[in-house]
Design a protein around this motif. Sequence first.
Motif, short mmCIF file in Angstrom:
data_model
loop_
_atom_site.label_atom_id
_atom_site.label_comp_id
_atom_site.label_asym_id
_atom_site.label_seq_id
_atom_site.Cartn_x
_atom_site.Cartn_y
_atom_site.Cartn_z
N MET A 1 23.61 34.19 53.50
CA MET A 1 22.49 34.55 52.42
C MET A 1 22.30 33.37 51.79
O MET A 1 23.44 32.64 51.42
N THR A 2 21.01 32.94 51.67
CA THR A 2 20.62 31.69 51.16
C THR A 2 20.88 31.93 49.63
O THR A 2 20.94 32.91 49.25
N ALA A 3 20.63 30.69 49.02
CA ALA A 3 20.54 30.88 47.40
C ALA A 3 19.48 31.60 46.95
O ALA A 3 19.54 32.38 46.10
N ALA A 4 18.19 31.57 47.63
CA ALA A 4 17.17 32.19 46.96
C ALA A 4 17.17 33.74 47.12
O ALA A 4 16.99 34.39 46.25
N GLU A 5 18.00 34.06 48.33
CA GLU A 5 18.11 35.45 48.53
C GLU A 5 19.26 36.02 47.41
O GLU A 5 18.99 37.27 47.05
N THR A 6 20.15 35.32 47.15
CA THR A 6 21.15 35.78 46.51
C THR A 6 20.64 35.97 45.01
O THR A 6 21.05 36.86 44.30
N LYS A 7 19.62 34.98 44.51
CA LYS A 7 19.34 34.98 43.22
C LYS A 7 18.43 36.21 43.15
O LYS A 7 18.29 36.88 42.09
N ARG A 8 17.52 36.39 44.14
CA ARG A 8 16.75 37.65 44.01
C ARG A 8 17.56 38.88 43.99
O ARG A 8 17.08 39.77 43.34
N ALA A 9 18.66 38.92 44.57
CA ALA A 9 19.58 40.18 44.85
C ALA A 9 20.14 40.28 43.49
O ALA A 9 20.30 41.61 42.94
N ALA A 10 20.24 39.32 42.82
CA ALA A 10 21.09 39.23 41.39
C ALA A 10 19.92 39.90 40.48
O ALA A 10 20.23 40.68 39.48
N TRP A 11 18.76 39.46 40.48
CA TRP A 11 17.69 40.03 39.68
C TRP A 11 17.57 41.37 39.89
O TRP A 11 17.24 42.32 38.88
N ARG A 12 17.65 41.90 41.22
CA ARG A 12 17.61 43.29 41.42
C ARG A 12 18.48 44.06 41.06
O ARG A 12 18.46 45.33 40.39
N ASP A 13 19.69 43.57 40.71
CA ASP A 13 20.91 44.14 40.39
C ASP A 13 20.73 44.37 38.56
O ASP A 13 21.75 45.34 38.38
N LEU A 14 19.97 43.78 38.08
CA LEU A 14 19.70 43.73 36.85
C LEU A 14 18.53 44.60 36.23
O LEU A 14 18.34 45.23 35.14
N VAL A 15 17.86 45.19 37.32
CA VAL A 15 16.72 46.34 37.01
C VAL A 15 17.35 47.61 36.23
O VAL A 15 16.75 47.80 35.36
N ALA A 16 18.41 47.94 36.92
CA ALA A 16 18.77 49.38 36.49
C ALA A 16 19.53 49.37 35.08
O ALA A 16 19.22 49.93 34.02
N PRO A 17 20.47 48.14 34.81
CA PRO A 17 21.09 48.09 33.57
C PRO A 17 19.93 47.61 32.50
O PRO A 17 20.17 48.24 31.36
N GLY A 18 19.05 46.85 33.16
CA GLY A 18 17.92 46.39 32.14
C GLY A 18 17.00 47.68 31.67
O GLY A 18 16.63 47.68 30.47
N ILE A 19 16.72 48.57 32.43
CA ILE A 19 15.97 49.65 32.05
C ILE A 19 16.57 50.64 31.06
O ILE A 19 16.16 51.07 30.25
N ALA A 20 17.84 50.80 31.64
CA ALA A 20 18.89 51.65 30.56
C ALA A 20 18.95 50.87 29.42
O ALA A 20 18.95 51.73 28.18
N SER A 21 19.05 49.82 29.27
CA SER A 21 19.23 48.95 27.92
C SER A 21 18.09 49.19 27.14
O SER A 21 18.20 49.21 26.06
N LEU A 22 16.76 48.81 27.89
CA LEU A 22 15.53 48.94 27.08
C LEU A 22 15.44 50.36 26.41
O LEU A 22 14.83 50.68 25.25
N ILE A 23 15.94 51.49 27.01
CA ILE A 23 15.71 52.92 26.85
C ILE A 23 16.71 52.95 25.55
O ILE A 23 16.22 53.42 24.52
N ALA A 24 18.02 52.35 25.43
CA ALA A 24 18.83 52.67 24.56
C ALA A 24 18.40 51.67 23.30
O ALA A 24 18.57 52.08 22.15
N LEU A 25 17.78 50.67 23.75
CA LEU A 25 17.29 49.72 22.48
C LEU A 25 16.15 50.47 21.69
O LEU A 25 15.85 50.33 20.59
N ALA A 26 15.14 51.28 22.79
CA ALA A 26 14.07 51.77 21.79
C ALA A 26 14.62 53.08 21.10
O ALA A 26 14.34 53.36 19.87
#
Length: 254
Positions: free
Chosen positions: A1-26
């Motif tokens: 996996m290239t560095a760009a693909e790894t970075k995109r995968a890392a951002w995708r991994d943040l979507v679910a916890p990010g949404i959950a955190s936004l809901i909790a923050l609200a």
Amino acid sequence: MTAAETKRAAWRDLVAPGIASLIALAILLGLGTWQLERKAWKEDLIARIVRQSRAEPVAPPAPETWTPERDEFRHVRVSGRFLNDRETLVHGLAAGETPGRALQGFYVLTPLRRDDDSIVLINRGFVPTELKAQGDRRDGVIEGPTTVTGILRSSEARGMFVPEPDPARGEWFNRDIAGIAAARGLGTVAPYLIEADAVPGQTTWPRGGQLRVDLPNNHLQYAFTWFGLAACLIGVFSVFAWRRLHDSAEPRAA
């Protein structure tokens, strides 16, 4: 996996916890804002209670116009005759002469038949346990026409840990206007009672002026708690996201 693909995968991994955190923050921010609104409401309530309880006494409202939200804690004056043979004792505590100590005893609720023949319950005040019997405090029994000033109160709801009343034995633990009126055969009474004022220099019992307006107002502390948790959530998620993205950017050995 290239560095760009790894970075995109890392951002995708943040979507679910990010949404959950936004809901909790609200939710946390909403709770904090609600507590600030409650603080303003409580301050207005306390100011109204203090203003009404210290005003010059006026006639109480007619029963059909009684509105607790508007009329409770008004300073009122009524005239009539006490029905001393139908007084009711309600278990309670009162402040003792020594700070921090309370006296055990009873609050004396006596019906007052007004000049227009209507009846209102008067909380005449507190008597210690040893003066429970009316015959032991005859000097405090008021016969004939009298005038009472005091504070309007609603019927007192029975709390979770308050025992049920036993009308047959005359055991009451909360100031239940309708229940006491029914038990004492008073018929229709006013939907409120009057907490009698203290009488300066009084040496007899019962003694009025026991009402203490002490409403807690901790809403600012609660608001700080919720906003503090929101700040902690932002900090924790920021560290988590930074580490996730930082780790994905580091080259890995083949």
